[in-house]
Design an enzyme around this catalytic site. Structure first.
Site, short mmCIF file in Angstrom:
data_model
loop_
_atom_site.label_atom_id
_atom_site.label_comp_id
_atom_site.label_asym_id
_atom_site.label_seq_id
_atom_site.Cartn_x
_atom_site.Cartn_y
_atom_site.Cartn_z
N ASP A 178 0.92 -1.13 0.00
CA ASP A 178 0.00 0.00 0.00
C ASP A 178 0.96 1.18 0.00
O ASP A 178 1.54 1.51 1.03
CB ASP A 178 -0.87 0.01 1.25
N HIS A 179 1.15 1.80 -1.17
CA HIS A 179 2.27 2.74 -1.26
C HIS A 179 2.09 3.95 -0.34
O HIS A 179 3.06 4.64 -0.04
CB HIS A 179 2.59 3.12 -2.71
N HIS A 241 -5.90 2.77 1.05
CA HIS A 241 -5.13 3.91 1.57
C HIS A 241 -5.85 4.67 2.70
O HIS A 241 -5.24 4.98 3.72
CB HIS A 241 -4.83 4.90 0.44
P1 NAD Z 1 1.01 -1.96 -17.35
O1 NAD Z 1 -0.18 -2.38 -18.14
O2 NAD Z 1 1.74 -0.72 -17.72
O3 NAD Z 1 2.08 -3.15 -17.38
C1 NAD Z 1 1.72 -4.51 -17.31
C2 NAD Z 1 2.93 -5.39 -17.55
O4 NAD Z 1 2.50 -6.76 -17.54
C3 NAD Z 1 3.65 -5.18 -18.88
O5 NAD Z 1 5.03 -5.33 -18.65
C4 NAD Z 1 3.14 -6.37 -19.74
O6 NAD Z 1 4.05 -6.80 -20.72
C5 NAD Z 1 3.02 -7.43 -18.70
N1 NAD Z 1 2.10 -8.52 -19.10
C6 NAD Z 1 0.77 -8.43 -19.37
N2 NAD Z 1 0.29 -9.67 -19.67
C7 NAD Z 1 1.32 -10.55 -19.57
C8 NAD Z 1 1.47 -11.96 -19.72
N3 NAD Z 1 0.45 -12.76 -20.04
N4 NAD Z 1 2.70 -12.51 -19.52
C9 NAD Z 1 3.75 -11.73 -19.18
N5 NAD Z 1 3.67 -10.39 -19.00
C10 NAD Z 1 2.49 -9.81 -19.19
O7 NAD Z 1 0.53 -1.93 -15.82
P2 NAD Z 1 1.14 -1.05 -14.61
O8 NAD Z 1 0.52 0.31 -14.64
O9 NAD Z 1 2.63 -1.16 -14.60
O10 NAD Z 1 0.50 -1.76 -13.33
C11 NAD Z 1 0.91 -3.04 -12.86
C12 NAD Z 1 0.22 -3.34 -11.55
O11 NAD Z 1 0.56 -2.36 -10.59
C13 NAD Z 1 -1.31 -3.34 -11.59
O12 NAD Z 1 -1.78 -4.29 -10.68
C14 NAD Z 1 -1.68 -1.94 -11.13
O13 NAD Z 1 -2.98 -1.88 -10.58
C15 NAD Z 1 -0.61 -1.74 -10.07
N6 NAD Z 1 -0.32 -0.33 -9.78
C16 NAD Z 1 0.24 0.49 -10.73
C17 NAD Z 1 0.56 1.79 -10.41
C18 NAD Z 1 1.21 2.71 -11.43
O14 NAD Z 1 1.62 3.79 -11.01
N7 NAD Z 1 1.31 2.33 -12.69
C19 NAD Z 1 0.31 2.28 -9.13
C20 NAD Z 1 -0.25 1.42 -8.16
C21 NAD Z 1 -0.55 0.11 -8.52
#
Ligand code: NAD
Length: 497
Positions: A178-179, A241
């Site tokens: 939980d950042h 959060h």
């Molecule tokens: P994103 O869509 O940008 O990235 C997803 C990644 O998963 C990519 O590298 C993609 O290649 C990979 N991927 C997807 N399907 C795949 C498969 N079948 N096999 C292998 N790799 C696969 O998503 P994100 O924004 O980086 O978010 C990732 C997680 O973090 C999510 O659960 C999101 O809710 C959480 N999150 C993200 C943020 C943020 O700031 N981006 C903040 C809080 C939480």
């Protein structure tokens, strides 16, 4: 806790994604730059085919905004390896195991492994099961699963997910991010409460009138319409959060600052939350959805016109609620929370409003005393402000509000570590204090579920009910007005003013 300079292999699932590039690579770099890591290597895993060299270029690019980000960037990036991998294919994990074994030996990582799931949550269960089935977690050192939000969508789905990951990892090995818990001023809540003789004796229903927790964003849903449509502000922000901040504000002092003790106090605070029955929801919680509006001279679309959003969507982009904590300390003190997108200001802050003194000697036309407030500014400002009353300079006895402020922005903002940096470091050191335990997740979901069920069955015909770039819907003010309270305007309480 383990040594302060940990070693380990960090495996990032979803290494070409936004989170990995924006947060994780820069965080590992800062740890490297500060000499906080002993021996480390990183394996990035994602679907896209990339060579190690291409991946290392991405890593270097992700550092471009960091001060001094080019120093030793080449050496840093040389610790990164890439494996193109479909997380649903078991064969790929066998190759990954082989890579991990080689890097272990090459870097002397003692078999320590962090599995960081920076991917969509529908893959969490499968990845954990495959890690176990293909023997990636059979290792001589520690093995830990670091997992992003959202952790489920309701209590039932969270429980199902938890059962899946528990087949491969014990509760002690699961680090649920939980950042907010990595933020400097959220971590400061405990210190402010438990190290100051002027606060702890007053921290109860006898002296506190109400507590307000606000997290407002100026951004809309951006590219995340598909995700947000199934989530809404309640699941996206309140379940995790905001309830975490409430737990830190409400909990009893732990007997010591170990992860187990702090968590068990937080769990007790969450257990004391008065559940809101479905037919009572409207008395305690209100919701909003942004309509069109403008900010900074720019026209902004309505939520319903955003990409991947239903044109008659019932999803809330704003929530305000009143929580009651049924225990000796807090009986009768409302904790008000609110969060929303496309509001006029970006700000997260806590306002603790103390009760009025028993008798005001200074009543008169100009002599209204303000209640004392303790404001904890979490972001973008970081600091504390105490609002007091004092004598106005001059010969008459007149009062004037004054503030005492400590602002991290001017003192050590530059050195404030990013939340992800702290949390990654903690996970490598084995300190789980600032991660959420399953018991906390379960209690939070149970609390939130009755509200989301009520809202799902009853569409809100007033949507959209606040313009983009505004203070939010009127119903949020009404909620406090019923109790004779009002929201303190955060923008006026910023550390500078
Ligand atoms: P994103 O869509 O940008 O990235 C997803 C990644 O998963 C990519 O590298 C993609 O290649 C990979 N991927 C997807 N399907 C795949 C498969 N079948 N096999 C292998 N790799 C696969 O998503 P994100 O924004 O980086 O978010 C990732 C997680 O973090 C999510 O659960 C999101 O809710 C959480 N999150 C993200 C943020 C943020 O700031 N981006 C903040 C809080 C939480």
């Amino acid at each position: 806790m383990e040594n302060d300079k940990p070693s380990g292999l960090i495996m990032i699932f979803g290494a070409t994604g936004d989170l990995a590039n924006r947060k994780l690579f820069p965080s590992i770099y800062r740890l490297f730059q500060k000499g906080k890591l002993n021996k480390f290597a990183v394996v990035g895993v994602a679907r896209r085919p990339l060579t190690n060299e291409q991946f290392q270029e991405n890593v270097k690019e992700s550092l471009s905004d960091i001060a001094g980000g080019q120093d030793h960037a080449e050496e840093f990036a040389s610790h990164f390896y890439y494996h193109s991998h479909d997380v649903t294919s078991s064969e790929s994990y066998i190759q990954l195991k082989d890579i991990a074994g080689k890097l272990d030996a090459q870097y002397g990582l003692l078999g320590n492994r962090i599995f960081y799931l920076a991917m969509a949550p529908e893959f969490f269960g499968t990845i954990a099961e495959q890690i176990k089935a293909q023997g990636l977690s059979d290792t001589a050192g520690y093995k830990r699963l670091v997992i992003e939000k959202p952790f489920g969508h309701s209590f039932e789905s969270a429980k199902e997910l938890n059962e899946k990951i528990r087949t491969a990892f014990s509760e002690e090995e699961i680090y649920r991010i939980d950042h907010y818990l990595g933020k400097e001023m959220v971590q400061n809540i405990e210190v402010i409460r438990f190290s100051n003789a002027i606060f702890e004796p007053l921290w109860n229903s006898r002296y506190i009138s109400n507590i307000q927790v606000t997290s407002s964003e100026t951004l809309g849903v951006e590219e995340r319409g598909r995700y947000y449509e199934n989530s809404g502000a309640l699941r996206d922000m309140v379940q995790n959060h905001l309830l975490q901040m409430v737990a830190l504000l409400a909990m009893e002092p732990p007997i010591r600052l170990t992860d187990d003790e702090v968590r068990s106090e937080k769990v007790r605070a969450l257990r004391s939350l008065r559940p809101v029955a479905k037919d009572e929801v409207k008395n305690y919680f209100v919701r909003g959805q942004y309509g069109p509006g403008s900010a900074g001279g720019k026209e902004l679309p309505a939520y319903r016109d955003e990409h991947n959003v239903d044109s008659v969507s019932n999803t809330e982009t704003f929530v305000a609620g009143k929580l009651l904590i049924d225990n000796f300390r807090w009986a009768g003190v409302p904790f008000y929370i609110r969060t929303g997108k496309r509001l006029e200001a970006k700000s997260t802050a806590i306002v603790v409003q103390f009760k009025d003194i028993p008798m005001n000697l200074y009543y008169g036309a100009e002599q209204v005393l303000n209640p004392n407030l303790l404001v904890i500014h979490i972001q973008p400002d970081e600091g504390i402000t105490l609002h007091l009353n004092a004598k106005k300079a001059g010969k008459d006895i007149e009062t004037t509000p004054i503030t005492l402020t400590v602002s991290n922005n001017s003192i050590d903002r530059i050195n404030t570590p990013e939340a992800y940096e702290k949390l990654l470091f903690d996970s490598m050191r084995g300190d789980a204090t600032n991660f959420t335990h399953w018991d906390e997740v379960a209690l939070s979901w149970k609390f939130v579920d009755s509200i989301s069920e009520a809202w799902e069955t009853e569409k809100d015909s007033s949507f959209p009910n606040y313009p983009s770039g505004s203070k939010g819907p009127e119903c949020a003010s009404e909620l406090l007005k019923k109790d004779g309270h009002f929201w303190w305007p955060i923008e006026k309480l910023e550390t500078g003013g």
